[in-house]
Structures are given as C-alpha cells and as structure tokens.
Design a protein around this motif. Structure first.
Motif, PDB file in Angstrom:
ATOM      1  N   GLN A 108     122.943  79.672  -7.862  1.00 26.91           N
ATOM      2  CA  GLN A 108     122.155  80.641  -8.425  1.00 26.91           C
ATOM      3  C   GLN A 108     121.980  82.229  -7.582  1.00 26.91           C
ATOM      4  N   ILE A 109     121.775  83.689  -7.811  1.00 29.15           N
ATOM      5  CA  ILE A 109     121.249  84.328  -6.659  1.00 29.15           C
ATOM      6  C   ILE A 109     119.533  84.220  -6.775  1.00 29.15           C
ATOM      7  N   VAL A 110     119.408  84.014  -5.165  1.00 28.64           N
ATOM      8  CA  VAL A 110     118.003  84.564  -5.475  1.00 28.64           C
ATOM      9  C   VAL A 110     117.866  86.327  -4.472  1.00 28.64           C
ATOM     10  N   CYS A 111     116.794  86.959  -4.854  1.00 34.49           N
ATOM     11  CA  CYS A 111     116.478  87.693  -4.185  1.00 34.49           C
ATOM     12  C   CYS A 111     115.121  88.655  -3.774  1.00 34.49           C
ATOM     13  N   PRO A 112     114.810  87.528  -2.472  1.00 32.76           N
ATOM     14  CA  PRO A 112     113.316  88.094  -2.069  1.00 32.76           C
ATOM     15  C   PRO A 112     114.013  89.571  -1.772  1.00 32.76           C
ATOM     16  N   ILE A 113     112.527  90.154  -2.217  1.00 31.14           N
ATOM     17  CA  ILE A 113     112.089  91.282  -1.904  1.00 31.14           C
ATOM     18  C   ILE A 113     110.123  91.400  -1.781  1.00 31.14           C
ATOM     19  N   LEU A 114     110.327  92.267  -0.043  1.00 34.02           N
ATOM     20  CA  LEU A 114     108.759  92.739  -0.027  1.00 34.02           C
ATOM     21  C   LEU A 114     108.827  94.236   0.128  1.00 34.02           C
ATOM     22  N   ASN A 115     107.010  94.598   0.227  1.00 32.74           N
ATOM     23  CA  ASN A 115     106.814  95.983   0.373  1.00 32.74           C
ATOM     24  C   ASN A 115     107.197  96.619   1.980  1.00 32.74           C
ATOM     25  N   ALA A 116     108.022  97.790   1.882  1.00 30.00           N
ATOM     26  CA  ALA A 116     108.270  98.108   2.665  1.00 30.00           C
ATOM     27  C   ALA A 116     107.672  99.272   2.128  1.00 30.00           C
ATOM     28  N   ARG A 117     106.888  99.926   1.644  1.00 25.58           N
ATOM     29  CA  ARG A 117     106.326 101.375   1.071  1.00 25.58           C
ATOM     30  C   ARG A 117     107.485 101.967   1.386  1.00 25.58           C
ATOM     31  N   LYS A 118     106.524 103.242   1.341  1.00 21.68           N
ATOM     32  CA  LYS A 118     107.562 104.544   0.702  1.00 21.68           C
ATOM     33  C   LYS A 118     108.966 104.554   0.073  1.00 21.68           C
ATOM     34  N   ASN A 119     108.415 103.499  -1.291  1.00 12.79           N
ATOM     35  CA  ASN A 119     109.068 103.613  -2.245  1.00 12.79           C
ATOM     36  C   ASN A 119     110.921 102.554  -2.074  1.00 12.79           C
ATOM     37  N   GLU A 120     110.188 101.790  -1.147  1.00  7.85           N
ATOM     38  CA  GLU A 120     111.495 101.324  -0.570  1.00  7.85           C
ATOM     39  C   GLU A 120     111.268 100.140  -0.486  1.00  7.85           C
ATOM     40  N   VAL A 121     111.888  98.802  -0.501  1.00  5.82           N
ATOM     41  CA  VAL A 121     111.833  97.308  -0.402  1.00  5.82           C
ATOM     42  C   VAL A 121     112.475  96.805  -0.036  1.00  5.82           C
ATOM     43  N   TYR A 122     112.296  96.220   1.686  1.00  2.24           N
ATOM     44  CA  TYR A 122     113.189  95.104   2.913  1.00  2.24           C
ATOM     45  C   TYR A 122     113.722  94.144   1.662  1.00  2.24           C
ATOM     46  N   ALA A 123     114.533  94.017   1.442  1.00  2.27           N
ATOM     47  CA  ALA A 123     115.549  92.921   0.129  1.00  2.27           C
ATOM     48  C   ALA A 123     116.661  91.680   1.082  1.00  2.27           C
ATOM     49  N   ASN A 124     117.060  91.444   1.095  1.00  4.54           N
ATOM     50  CA  ASN A 124     118.107  90.351   0.944  1.00  4.54           C
ATOM     51  C   ASN A 124     118.805  89.807  -0.108  1.00  4.54           C
ATOM     52  N   ILE A 125     120.283  89.532  -0.587  1.00  5.22           N
ATOM     53  CA  ILE A 125     120.922  88.664  -1.698  1.00  5.22           C
ATOM     54  C   ILE A 125     121.563  87.746  -0.879  1.00  5.22           C
ATOM     55  N   PHE A 126     121.002  86.187  -1.525  1.00  2.00           N
ATOM     56  CA  PHE A 126     121.194  84.811  -1.142  1.00  2.00           C
ATOM     57  C   PHE A 126     122.199  84.794  -2.435  1.00  2.00           C
ATOM     58  N   ARG A 127     122.826  83.243  -2.266  1.00  2.00           N
ATOM     59  CA  ARG A 127     122.857  82.378  -3.522  1.00  2.00           C
ATOM     60  C   ARG A 127     122.797  81.416  -2.938  1.00  2.00           C
ATOM     61  N   GLY A 128     122.302  80.082  -3.183  1.00  2.00           N
ATOM     62  CA  GLY A 128     121.671  78.844  -3.323  1.00  2.00           C
ATOM     63  C   GLY A 128     122.252  78.208  -3.845  1.00  2.00           C
ATOM     64  N   GLN A 129     122.254  77.549  -2.331  1.00  2.00           N
ATOM     65  CA  GLN A 129     123.249  75.985  -1.926  1.00  2.00           C
ATOM     66  C   GLN A 129     122.365  74.937  -1.566  1.00  2.00           C
ATOM     67  N   SER A 130     123.519  73.687  -0.444  1.00  2.00           N
ATOM     68  CA  SER A 130     121.931  72.962  -0.696  1.00  2.00           C
ATOM     69  C   SER A 130     121.868  73.155   0.947  1.00  2.00           C
ATOM     70  N   GLY A 131     120.882  72.576   1.417  1.00  2.00           N
ATOM     71  CA  GLY A 131     120.755  73.468   2.716  1.00  2.00           C
ATOM     72  C   GLY A 131     119.818  74.700   3.129  1.00  2.00           C
ATOM     73  N   ARG A 132     120.957  75.705   3.679  1.00  2.00           N
ATOM     74  CA  ARG A 132     120.545  77.211   3.548  1.00  2.00           C
ATOM     75  C   ARG A 132     120.934  77.882   2.320  1.00  2.00           C
ATOM     76  N   PRO A 133     120.303  78.788   2.115  1.00  2.00           N
ATOM     77  CA  PRO A 133     120.867  80.077   1.107  1.00  2.00           C
ATOM     78  C   PRO A 133     122.349  80.470   1.918  1.00  2.00           C
ATOM     79  N   GLU A 134     123.050  80.925   1.108  1.00  2.00           N
ATOM     80  CA  GLU A 134     124.548  81.890   1.461  1.00  2.00           C
ATOM     81  C   GLU A 134     123.764  82.895   1.683  1.00  2.00           C
TER      82      GLU A 134
END
Length: 234
Positions: A108-134
C-alpha cells in the motif's frame, strides 16, 4: 553483525541494537528532555542489555533527517563520535523511511509526515514491499494541501503516520475523505530499532561511510540560514 541505531531527529529519542536483523535491545523515550541528556545513558543501557561490548558493534546507524535541526545535530554528533572512537562505519538513515518501515511489508501507499512548523510537514511517499519501502516521491517540505494534491497520482488508500498526524489529521480527512487512513499510535513514533534495521541492510550491502563524511538531510534551510541569506541578498 551488530548495529547500533540512534533516532534523535524528532522529540522522541530512540536507541536499539540489532544483530543480523534481530532486535536485541531497544529504548524509547518521549519525555521532552533534551536528547543530550537521554542518548548516552540509553546507548550504554542497550549495549549492556544486548549482552555485548562496545567493541562488538560493527556499525552505527543514525537518523539523518529530515527533522529537528537541534535533534539531528545531537544525534549525528553522538553517532559520529562513537563511530570514530570505535573505528567503525556510520550509516545515515532517512527519518521518514524509518517511520515507514514497520508498515513496509504491506502492499500500500504509506506517507510519513513530521511537523516542520510554518504550516508545512516533512513528507515522503512510499509503496510498501518486502524488505525496504519503495520511495515514490520525496523527501519534501510541503503544505498539506500541496501534499494531498501530489497524492492524487495514487488513487488507492493512503496510510499516514508520524508526529504531524495529530496536528493535521482533521485537515487531511477533510481533503481526502475515506482515502486517508492513519496508522496505530504504536507506529506513529520513530524507533531506534527501525534505524538500526535499515542501517544493517545498508551495511550488509556494502554501505557505510567514515564518520566525517556523514551529512544531515535538512531538506530546507534553518531560520538562521534564511535570515543570513536575506541579509546577504540586500
């Protein structure tokens, strides 16, 4: 092979020791105390609880960003110092990939988000797979509306996790409806074990660098750097 993992890029401090991918010991605290107070006692404790000596450690993995500028500097300085003293390689690990790893085996698609302040987030879009996310997109410093617009490329459900979820969960729901899902609280905080596991995978594939070569991935300039750039631009 033993790898020490250090997570200090967020308000959470996490430390773990893994052996060939198996977690031997892990500590995590979210008590808002400075990482400079927490980390060294935690590192000493997990090494002892793993039943090994510092000389047995083969590599030090550390969360290298994005995240808190202060936290990153403390974590990376600690990791680099230990790696230099022990004469072993250090591995920089994406904070966002470490967050996504526990859900990585789900397709599935996973999107971790961290508070970056200033109304922004630090984000990354991954697709789950065995081993490491893509890695599909990122890392990014981005507002929630812009992130949601970018996620329209993937019509399936999106799972969010990270310390920015409590801040932006209602906005995400309003913009995405039932396409947005949120991981359990136990997966919302970055873990030293995930950093150690990713560091182990990197080390066995030939990765790892000298301590002085490690650099943080800040994504955007610090407030001091922004002010300096503005001043120099006048």
């Amino acid at each position: 092979m033993y790898v020490l993992g250090i997570e200090a890029a967020t308000p959470v401090a996490g430390v773990a020791v893994v052996e060939d991918g198996r977690i031997l010991a892990e500590h995590l605290v979210n008590n808002r105390r400075t990482h400079s107070v927490n980390l060294l006692p935690m590192i000493k404790a997990v090494i002892e609880e793993a039943g090994i000596n510092p000389g047995d450690v083969n590599g030090v993995a550390v969360s290298s960003g994005p995240g808190s500028f202060t936290g990153l500097r403390i974590g990376m300085t600690t990791a680099k110092t230990l790696a230099w003293i022990w004469q072993i390689p250090v591995i920089g690990v994406s904070t966002l990939e470490a967050l996504a790893l526990p859900l990585g085996a789900r397709d599935q698609i996973v999107c971790p988000i961290l508070n970056a302040r200033k109304n922004e987030v630090y984000a990354n879009i991954f697709r789950g797979q065995s081993g490491r996310p893509e890695n599909l997109s990122g890392p990014l410093a981005i507002g929630i509306p812009e992130l949601v617009q970018r996620l329209e490329k993937w019509p399936e459900k999106i799972t969010f996790m990270g310390d920015a979820v409590p801040i932006y969960q209602e906005e995400i729901k309003k913009l995405m409806g039932d396409r947005a899902e949120f991981s359990p609280q136990s997966t919302q905080l970055p873990r030293g074990a995930a950093v150690a596991e990713l560091g182990y995978l990197e080390l066995v594939s030939g990765g790892g660098i000298k301590p002085l070569e490690l650099k943080a991935d800040y994504i955007r300039l610090s407030e001091a750097e922004v002010k300096l750039a503005a001043k120099c631009g006048k």
